[in-house]
Design a protein around this motif. Structure first.
Motif, short mmCIF file in Angstrom:
data_model
loop_
_atom_site.label_atom_id
_atom_site.label_comp_id
_atom_site.label_asym_id
_atom_site.label_seq_id
_atom_site.Cartn_x
_atom_site.Cartn_y
_atom_site.Cartn_z
N SER A 40 11.95 -19.10 -6.36
CA SER A 40 13.03 -18.22 -5.95
C SER A 40 12.42 -16.96 -5.36
O SER A 40 11.53 -16.34 -5.97
CB SER A 40 13.89 -17.86 -7.16
OG SER A 40 14.71 -16.76 -6.82
N GLY A 41 12.93 -16.57 -4.18
CA GLY A 41 12.45 -15.33 -3.58
C GLY A 41 13.36 -14.15 -3.92
O GLY A 41 13.09 -13.02 -3.55
N THR A 42 14.44 -14.41 -4.66
CA THR A 42 15.39 -13.34 -4.97
C THR A 42 14.76 -12.29 -5.88
O THR A 42 14.26 -12.63 -6.95
CB THR A 42 16.64 -13.93 -5.65
OG1 THR A 42 17.21 -14.90 -4.78
CG2 THR A 42 17.66 -12.87 -5.99
N ALA A 43 14.77 -11.05 -5.42
CA ALA A 43 14.24 -9.91 -6.19
C ALA A 43 12.80 -10.14 -6.66
O ALA A 43 12.36 -9.57 -7.64
CB ALA A 43 15.14 -9.60 -7.39
N ILE A 44 12.05 -10.93 -5.91
CA ILE A 44 10.70 -11.27 -6.36
C ILE A 44 9.77 -10.05 -6.30
O ILE A 44 8.78 -9.96 -7.03
CB ILE A 44 10.15 -12.47 -5.54
CG1 ILE A 44 8.93 -13.10 -6.23
CG2 ILE A 44 9.85 -12.11 -4.12
CD1 ILE A 44 9.23 -13.76 -7.52
N ASP A 45 10.13 -9.07 -5.45
CA ASP A 45 9.33 -7.84 -5.39
C ASP A 45 9.44 -7.08 -6.72
O ASP A 45 8.43 -6.66 -7.30
CB ASP A 45 9.76 -6.95 -4.21
CG ASP A 45 11.27 -6.91 -3.99
OD1 ASP A 45 12.02 -7.45 -4.83
OD2 ASP A 45 11.71 -6.32 -2.99
N LEU A 46 10.67 -6.97 -7.20
CA LEU A 46 10.90 -6.30 -8.49
C LEU A 46 10.22 -7.07 -9.62
O LEU A 46 9.61 -6.47 -10.52
CB LEU A 46 12.41 -6.23 -8.73
CG LEU A 46 12.85 -5.71 -10.09
CD1 LEU A 46 12.57 -4.23 -10.20
CD2 LEU A 46 14.36 -5.97 -10.30
N ILE A 47 10.32 -8.37 -9.56
CA ILE A 47 9.73 -9.21 -10.62
C ILE A 47 8.21 -9.05 -10.63
O ILE A 47 7.59 -8.91 -11.69
CB ILE A 47 10.14 -10.69 -10.43
CG1 ILE A 47 11.65 -10.84 -10.62
CG2 ILE A 47 9.38 -11.61 -11.37
CD1 ILE A 47 12.20 -12.23 -10.33
N LEU A 48 7.61 -9.02 -9.45
CA LEU A 48 6.16 -8.84 -9.40
C LEU A 48 5.77 -7.49 -10.01
O LEU A 48 4.84 -7.40 -10.81
CB LEU A 48 5.64 -8.92 -7.96
CG LEU A 48 4.12 -8.78 -7.89
CD1 LEU A 48 3.45 -10.14 -7.96
CD2 LEU A 48 3.66 -8.06 -6.64
N ALA A 49 6.53 -6.45 -9.64
CA ALA A 49 6.22 -5.12 -10.18
C ALA A 49 6.33 -5.13 -11.70
O ALA A 49 5.51 -4.51 -12.40
CB ALA A 49 7.18 -4.09 -9.58
N ARG A 50 7.31 -5.85 -12.24
CA ARG A 50 7.48 -5.88 -13.70
C ARG A 50 6.41 -6.75 -14.36
O ARG A 50 5.91 -6.42 -15.43
CB ARG A 50 8.89 -6.33 -14.07
CG ARG A 50 9.91 -5.25 -13.69
CD ARG A 50 11.26 -5.44 -14.34
NE ARG A 50 12.11 -4.29 -13.98
CZ ARG A 50 13.35 -4.12 -14.38
NH1 ARG A 50 13.93 -5.03 -15.14
NH2 ARG A 50 14.04 -3.04 -14.03
N ARG A 51 6.07 -7.86 -13.71
CA ARG A 51 5.00 -8.69 -14.28
C ARG A 51 3.70 -7.89 -14.36
O ARG A 51 2.94 -8.02 -15.32
CB ARG A 51 4.76 -9.93 -13.41
CG ARG A 51 5.80 -11.02 -13.60
CD ARG A 51 5.37 -12.26 -12.79
NE ARG A 51 6.47 -13.18 -12.62
CZ ARG A 51 6.67 -13.96 -11.57
NH1 ARG A 51 5.83 -13.94 -10.54
NH2 ARG A 51 7.69 -14.79 -11.51
N LEU A 52 3.45 -7.07 -13.34
CA LEU A 52 2.23 -6.27 -13.36
C LEU A 52 2.29 -5.23 -14.48
O LEU A 52 1.30 -4.97 -15.15
CB LEU A 52 2.01 -5.58 -12.00
CG LEU A 52 1.56 -6.50 -10.86
CD1 LEU A 52 1.55 -5.75 -9.53
CD2 LEU A 52 0.18 -7.10 -11.14
#
Ligand SMILES: Cc1cc2nc3c(=O)[nH]c(=O)nc-3n(C[C@H](O)[C@H](O)[C@H](O)COP(=O)(O)O)c2cc1C
Length: 477
Positions: A40-52
């Motif tokens: 899923s590409g939905t909100a993946i930018d936010l998810i990456l930031a949170r995973r980091l």
């Protein structure tokens, strides 16, 4: 990749499931087994930031970033968000800039990198195709998202929740490393409003740009009419369709014609919503059927009406490789096994205005009592609507934001009633709930299809769970 589909089409597409439910680990498992895994590409930018900020356990993101062809951009993302060992649980996640028609360089870079990372990781360890799913309605991140996924060699782009006629042209432009334009929907746009977005890879990435493949494009639609329209109106090649019915998880297409609700408040679908697969077949492109097709019997039925196969969501959403928070996954599996699982099609919860399927669960947003204690806030903004202001500038509003703010932006009070903050709830679903200063923790709102009632059928005898391989084995049995 010119011409029609020249990879052998999969029988099973594991449907894209936002946000972060069909993450790279699920898609990788499915693609390794020779079916199509879709991140899923939905909100993946936010998810990456949170995973980091959660510390990048296992070092997967670090490994993917080491392969990002533009190290300075990868370094900026890492330095901004990575927290060694993860942030303390009671400390809020940092905010990321919101998307807009004129986005900041920071969010564009994060978006390119995040889409790259997700596809890169899903492709690791095998040579099979991987897809990415986007929602047409979430338009502002489209260009950098698609470009980032293409940089990582994505083979299929699937897009639902809208009529994505302008995406094929974007894929063609990016395949030649040319800048692309995308026209966004602006409510109440006047002549002065700038409604197009432009993304030029050279503006963000310095040095020589790698060669890119043009991915196949599969719109996800719910009617014959839309399939035909996509072929007539698209500004480039469409490679096939996913035809999704109203029992599917996530957002559903609204019933055709005037919306009628059942006594319990769910949309009523009728004759006009029945798809004529014969007509779809006449269009001459491969198609997959989605929504309650997760069985070998239904797969055979789909093949018999001329489909290339099926797209399955719910069954994969509850498997071991799913990105859904383990506690919720196990709870709902148990509910399903005990015959208590209930799914409600909420006609108003989603700020998009599309019906949204919700698994009923205590201590979640589906329980009105739990949700009423929440102060409205719009701090993620993926589902904001773009609107035109009288002076020609653009504004952004969401019916789930604080009511007075929404009204001050010209929104109608009726639109705010019953709305839920899907952005924050969907982050809670995958174990990345935001903690508020007052101690409030964002609550989950699990979406899944009607198939939830029967998912216990995939469980291994005597076991408490099942894997993606179990689902695929069952479907192909
Ligand atoms: C948890 C969940 C999230 C979903 N999110 C999306 C999404 O972001 N985009 C999309 O196009 N479809 C989404 N779907 C729909 C699936 O991709 C798939 O088409 C659908 O679930 C198929 O029906 P089934 O659940 O009966 O197998 C989602 C489904 C589930 C269960």
């Amino acid at each position: 990749m010119d011409g029609t589909l020249n990879v052998s089409p999969p029988k099973i597409i594991q449907g894209g499931m936002g946000a972060g439910v069909s993450w790279w680990m699920l898609a990788q498992a499915v693609s390794k087994l020779g079916q199509l895994g879709v991140v899923s590409g939905t909100a993946i930018d936010l998810i990456l930031a949170r995973r980091l900020q959660d510390g990048d356990a296992g070092g997967h993101i670090r490994r993917a970033l080491d392969h990002f062809p533009f190290p300075d951009v990868a370094a900026r993302v890492w330095d901004k968000y990575h927290v060694v060992g993860g942030k303390p649980a009671d400390q809020p996640y940092k905010s990321v800039p919101m998307h807009s028609q004129k986005p900041s360089r920071e969010i564009v870079e994060l978006c390119i990198v995040a889409n790259f990372v997700e596809v890169f990781l899903a492709r690791e360890g095998h040579e099979n195709p991987v897809g990415i799913n986007f929602l047409e309605k979430i338009q502002l991140p489209h260009l950098p998202s698609i470009y980032g996924a293409m940089l990582a060699g994505v083979t299929y782009i699937l897009m639902g929740a809208g009529i994505p006629t302008r995406i094929p042209g974007v894929l063609d432009r990016f395949a030649h490393q040319e800048s692309a334009t995308y026209s966004i929907h602006v409510s109440g746009a006047n002549n002065g409003c700038e409604t197009s977005m432009v993304f030029d890879p050279r503006e963000y990435l310095k040095g020589s740009l790698p060669e890119l493949q043009r991915p196949y494009f599969l719109p996800i639609i719910a009617s014959n009419a839309l399939a035909a329209l996509m072929l007539q109106k698209s500004n480039g090649r469409v490679d096939g369709f996913v035809i999704e019915g109203p029992t599917a998880g996530g957002h559903n297409a609204p019933p055709r014609g005037k919306l009628h609700l059942s006594e319990s408040g769910e949309p009523i679908y009728g004759e006009r919503d029945i798809v004529d697969y014969g007509k779809i077949r006449e269009l001459g492109l491969p198609f997959w059927i989605a929504g309650g097709y997760a069985s070998s019997q239904k797969l055979r039925e789909a093949l018999a009406v001329g489909a290339a196969g099926i797209q399955v969501g719910t069954a994969f959403a509850f498997c071991e490789e799913s990105g859904m928070k383990r506690e919720y996954r196990e709870h709902l599996l148990n509910e399903s096994r005990a015959g208590r699982a209930r799914v409600f099609t909420d006609a108003i919860a989603s700020p998009t205005g599309f019906p949204f399927k919700v698994a009923q669960m205590e201590n979640s947003v589906s329980e009105a009592g739990t949700y009423q204690g929440r102060n409205r806030i719009c701090d993620l903004g993926y589902l904001r609507e773009t609107y035109g202001k009288p002076d020609g500038s653009l504004g952004y509003r969401c019916p789930s934001e604080p009511v007075d703010i929404y009204l001050s932006k010209g929104g109608a009070v009726e639109s705010t009633v019953g709305r839920k903050c899907l952005c924050n709830a969907l982050m809670a679903n995958i174990g990345m709930a935001q903690t508020r200063k007052d101690g409030y923790m964002e609550q989950p709102l699990i979406t899944c299809g009607d198939d939830l009632a029967g998912i216990a059928r995939f469980m291994r005898p005597g076991g408490g769970s099942y894997s993606a391989a179990d689902v695929i084995a069952e479907l192909l049995s």
